[in-house]
Design a protein around this motif. Structure first.
Motif, PDB file in Angstrom:
ATOM      1  N   CYS A  25       0.824  -1.217   0.000  1.00  0.00           N
ATOM      2  CA  CYS A  25       0.000   0.000   0.000  1.00  0.00           C
ATOM      3  C   CYS A  25       0.855   1.263   0.000  1.00  0.00           C
ATOM      4  O   CYS A  25       0.560   2.217  -0.738  1.00  0.00           O
ATOM      5  CB  CYS A  25      -0.949   0.003   1.186  1.00  0.00           C
ATOM      6  SG  CYS A  25      -2.210  -1.267   1.078  1.00  0.00           S
ATOM      7  N   TYR A  68      -9.676   1.970   1.459  1.00  0.00           N
ATOM      8  CA  TYR A  68     -10.136   0.766   0.761  1.00  0.00           C
ATOM      9  C   TYR A  68      -9.602  -0.502   1.428  1.00  0.00           C
ATOM     10  O   TYR A  68     -10.350  -1.437   1.668  1.00  0.00           O
ATOM     11  CB  TYR A  68      -9.709   0.826  -0.708  1.00  0.00           C
ATOM     12  CG  TYR A  68     -10.077  -0.409  -1.490  1.00  0.00           C
ATOM     13  CD1 TYR A  68     -11.377  -0.616  -1.921  1.00  0.00           C
ATOM     14  CD2 TYR A  68      -9.124  -1.371  -1.792  1.00  0.00           C
ATOM     15  CE1 TYR A  68     -11.721  -1.754  -2.627  1.00  0.00           C
ATOM     16  CE2 TYR A  68      -9.454  -2.507  -2.495  1.00  0.00           C
ATOM     17  CZ  TYR A  68     -10.760  -2.694  -2.919  1.00  0.00           C
ATOM     18  OH  TYR A  68     -11.087  -3.827  -3.618  1.00  0.00           O
ATOM     19  N   VAL A  69      -8.305  -0.514   1.709  1.00  0.00           N
ATOM     20  CA  VAL A  69      -7.662  -1.725   2.232  1.00  0.00           C
ATOM     21  C   VAL A  69      -8.046  -2.004   3.683  1.00  0.00           C
ATOM     22  O   VAL A  69      -7.882  -3.122   4.149  1.00  0.00           O
ATOM     23  CB  VAL A  69      -6.128  -1.629   2.053  1.00  0.00           C
ATOM     24  CG1 VAL A  69      -5.378  -2.660   2.847  1.00  0.00           C
ATOM     25  CG2 VAL A  69      -5.784  -1.767   0.593  1.00  0.00           C
ATOM     26  N   VAL A  72     -13.022  -2.051   3.548  1.00  0.00           N
ATOM     27  CA  VAL A  72     -13.697  -3.137   2.829  1.00  0.00           C
ATOM     28  C   VAL A  72     -13.437  -4.484   3.508  1.00  0.00           C
ATOM     29  O   VAL A  72     -14.394  -5.222   3.801  1.00  0.00           O
ATOM     30  CB  VAL A  72     -13.315  -3.139   1.326  1.00  0.00           C
ATOM     31  CG1 VAL A  72     -13.904  -4.348   0.620  1.00  0.00           C
ATOM     32  CG2 VAL A  72     -13.788  -1.863   0.657  1.00  0.00           C
ATOM     33  N   PRO A  73     -12.178  -4.853   3.801  1.00  0.00           N
ATOM     34  CA  PRO A  73     -11.975  -6.127   4.504  1.00  0.00           C
ATOM     35  C   PRO A  73     -12.594  -6.154   5.912  1.00  0.00           C
ATOM     36  O   PRO A  73     -13.124  -7.187   6.326  1.00  0.00           O
ATOM     37  CB  PRO A  73     -10.453  -6.262   4.601  1.00  0.00           C
ATOM     38  CG  PRO A  73      -9.900  -5.320   3.615  1.00  0.00           C
ATOM     39  CD  PRO A  73     -10.916  -4.251   3.429  1.00  0.00           C
ATOM     40  N   SER A  94      -8.320 -11.212   5.857  1.00  0.00           N
ATOM     41  CA  SER A  94      -9.002 -10.331   4.909  1.00  0.00           C
ATOM     42  C   SER A  94      -8.125  -9.131   4.547  1.00  0.00           C
ATOM     43  O   SER A  94      -8.010  -8.765   3.372  1.00  0.00           O
ATOM     44  CB  SER A  94     -10.327  -9.875   5.535  1.00  0.00           C
ATOM     45  OG  SER A  94     -11.075  -9.128   4.638  1.00  0.00           O
ATOM     46  N   TYR A  98      -6.610  -8.371   0.731  1.00  0.00           N
ATOM     47  CA  TYR A  98      -6.841  -7.111   0.033  1.00  0.00           C
ATOM     48  C   TYR A  98      -5.548  -6.353  -0.228  1.00  0.00           C
ATOM     49  O   TYR A  98      -5.368  -5.752  -1.278  1.00  0.00           O
ATOM     50  CB  TYR A  98      -7.833  -6.231   0.804  1.00  0.00           C
ATOM     51  CG  TYR A  98      -9.242  -6.489   0.367  1.00  0.00           C
ATOM     52  CD1 TYR A  98      -9.840  -5.697  -0.585  1.00  0.00           C
ATOM     53  CD2 TYR A  98      -9.955  -7.560   0.878  1.00  0.00           C
ATOM     54  CE1 TYR A  98     -11.131  -5.951  -1.014  1.00  0.00           C
ATOM     55  CE2 TYR A  98     -11.238  -7.818   0.466  1.00  0.00           C
ATOM     56  CZ  TYR A  98     -11.817  -7.010  -0.486  1.00  0.00           C
ATOM     57  OH  TYR A  98     -13.088  -7.277  -0.920  1.00  0.00           O
ATOM     58  N   SER A 101      -3.696  -8.058  -3.031  1.00  0.00           N
ATOM     59  CA  SER A 101      -4.397  -7.972  -4.319  1.00  0.00           C
ATOM     60  C   SER A 101      -4.062  -6.681  -5.065  1.00  0.00           C
ATOM     61  O   SER A 101      -4.277  -6.586  -6.271  1.00  0.00           O
ATOM     62  CB  SER A 101      -5.911  -8.087  -4.126  1.00  0.00           C
ATOM     63  OG  SER A 101      -6.455  -6.901  -3.595  1.00  0.00           O
ATOM     64  N   SER A 131      -6.097  -8.565 -10.894  1.00  0.00           N
ATOM     65  CA  SER A 131      -6.305  -8.285  -9.480  1.00  0.00           C
ATOM     66  C   SER A 131      -7.730  -8.645  -9.054  1.00  0.00           C
ATOM     67  O   SER A 131      -7.943  -9.253  -8.008  1.00  0.00           O
ATOM     68  CB  SER A 131      -6.027  -6.811  -9.203  1.00  0.00           C
ATOM     69  OG  SER A 131      -6.214  -6.509  -7.856  1.00  0.00           O
ATOM     70  N   LEU A 135      -8.866 -11.638  -6.348  1.00  0.00           N
ATOM     71  CA  LEU A 135      -9.647 -11.249  -5.175  1.00  0.00           C
ATOM     72  C   LEU A 135     -11.009 -11.934  -5.148  1.00  0.00           C
ATOM     73  O   LEU A 135     -11.373 -12.573  -4.163  1.00  0.00           O
ATOM     74  CB  LEU A 135      -9.810  -9.729  -5.151  1.00  0.00           C
ATOM     75  CG  LEU A 135     -10.483  -9.143  -3.931  1.00  0.00           C
ATOM     76  CD1 LEU A 135      -9.647  -9.391  -2.693  1.00  0.00           C
ATOM     77  CD2 LEU A 135     -10.690  -7.653  -4.132  1.00  0.00           C
ATOM     78  N   LEU A 158     -18.236  -6.908  -3.629  1.00  0.00           N
ATOM     79  CA  LEU A 158     -16.791  -6.709  -3.468  1.00  0.00           C
ATOM     80  C   LEU A 158     -16.103  -6.502  -4.816  1.00  0.00           C
ATOM     81  O   LEU A 158     -15.193  -5.678  -4.930  1.00  0.00           O
ATOM     82  CB  LEU A 158     -16.179  -7.887  -2.712  1.00  0.00           C
ATOM     83  CG  LEU A 158     -16.671  -8.058  -1.276  1.00  0.00           C
ATOM     84  CD1 LEU A 158     -16.111  -9.328  -0.658  1.00  0.00           C
ATOM     85  CD2 LEU A 158     -16.342  -6.847  -0.426  1.00  0.00           C
ATOM     86  N   HIS A 162     -14.072  -3.132  -6.091  1.00  0.00           N
ATOM     87  CA  HIS A 162     -12.716  -3.229  -6.645  1.00  0.00           C
ATOM     88  C   HIS A 162     -12.635  -2.531  -8.013  1.00  0.00           C
ATOM     89  O   HIS A 162     -11.691  -1.792  -8.273  1.00  0.00           O
ATOM     90  CB  HIS A 162     -12.310  -4.698  -6.740  1.00  0.00           C
ATOM     91  CG  HIS A 162     -10.841  -4.908  -6.825  1.00  0.00           C
ATOM     92  ND1 HIS A 162      -9.988  -4.613  -5.789  1.00  0.00           N
ATOM     93  CD2 HIS A 162     -10.057  -5.376  -7.829  1.00  0.00           C
ATOM     94  CE1 HIS A 162      -8.752  -4.897  -6.142  1.00  0.00           C
ATOM     95  NE2 HIS A 162      -8.772  -5.358  -7.376  1.00  0.00           N
TER      96      HIS A 162
END
Length: 187
Positions: A25, A68-69, A72-73, A94, A98, A101, A131, A135, A158, A162
Motif C-alpha cells: 500500500c 479501501y484496504v 472493505v476487509p 481479509s 486485500y 491484491s 487483481s 480477489l 466486493l 474493486h
C-alpha cells in the motif's frame, strides 16, 4: 497478486501477515502519485503554461488506498461475524488478501504514464482482470459454506468496489492525455 486462486486461500491461512500488504500500500501510494504527476507532465508538454507538481495526489492516493484496504476487509469480516457465518475469515486474513491484491497496481501505475488513452484503458482492463479475479475467486471459494445466493451477492459487491477503485485511479490520476503526444518544437 497474480497467484493461482486455488492456492491463495491455503497460502494465506497458515500465516497471514500485515507487513507485506502495508508495504504494498505504501509503495502504491507513492507510485500512483508520482506516476500521476508524470502523466500530467507528459500531457502538458507543448502547452504554454508551466507545469507544477500536484502534492495533493499523494494525500488523495494515501487516503483512498488505505481506506479501501482497511474498510472493505473490515466490513466483510464484520458482516460475516454478524451473520454468525460458517466462513472463518479472520480480519487479518481479509486485510492480507486485500493488501496483496493491490500488488499488480504498482507496475500498472508506472505503465499508465504512457500518454495514449487506449493503452491506459487496456491496462485498466488488465488490472481488473488480474487483481479482480484473484480477489473475487479467492473470496468466492472462502464463501463456499454460505448460501449460494448470499455468496454471489457478497462477491458481486466486493468485485464492484474493486472495479470502482480501479476506475477512480484511472479517472483521477491518469485522466489527462495530450491531443498530440509529440510536442511541437518552440522557437
Amino acid at each position: 497478486a497474480v497467484v493461482s486462486t486455488q492456492s491463495t486461500g491455503r497460502k494465506l491461512r497458515p500465516s497471514p501477515d500485515i507487513y507485506g500488504p502495508l508495504w504494498v500500500c505504501i509503495t502504491l501510494v507513492f507510485s500512483t502519485a508520482i506516476s500521476g504527476n508524470i502523466a500530467d507532465f507528459f500531457a502538458s508538454m507543448g502547452d504554454e503554461t508551466e507545469w507544477t507538481y500536484d502534492f495533493k495526489k499523494v494525500t488523495i492516493a494515501a487516503t483512498v488506498i488505505f481506506l479501501y484496504v482497511t474498510t472493505v476487509p473490515a466490513s466483510l469480516s464484520g458482516y460475516l461475524w454478524w451473520r454468525k457465518s460458517n466462513t472463518e475469515l479472520k480480519l487479518v486474513e481479509s486485510l492480507s488478501l486485500y493488501g496483496y491484491s493491490l500488488t499488480v497496481f504498482i507496475p500498472a501505475s508506472i505503465l499508465l504514464c504512457i500518454n495514449h488513452d487506449w493503452i491506459r484503458w487496456i491496462l485498466v482492463l488488465v488490472i481488473i482482470g488480474t487483481s479482480g479475479a484473484v480477489l473475487t475467486l479467492t473470496i468466492w471459494k472462502l464463501l463456499a459454506g454460505e448460501p449460494r445466493q448470499m455468496a454471489l451477492i457478497i462477491t458481486a459487491v466486493l468485485a464492484a468496489l474493486h472495479v470502482a477503485l480501479i476506475l477512480l485511479f484511472k479517472m483521477y490520476f491518469f485522466a489527462q492525455s495530450s491531443k498530440d503526444p509529440t510536442p511541437t518544437p518552440t522557437r
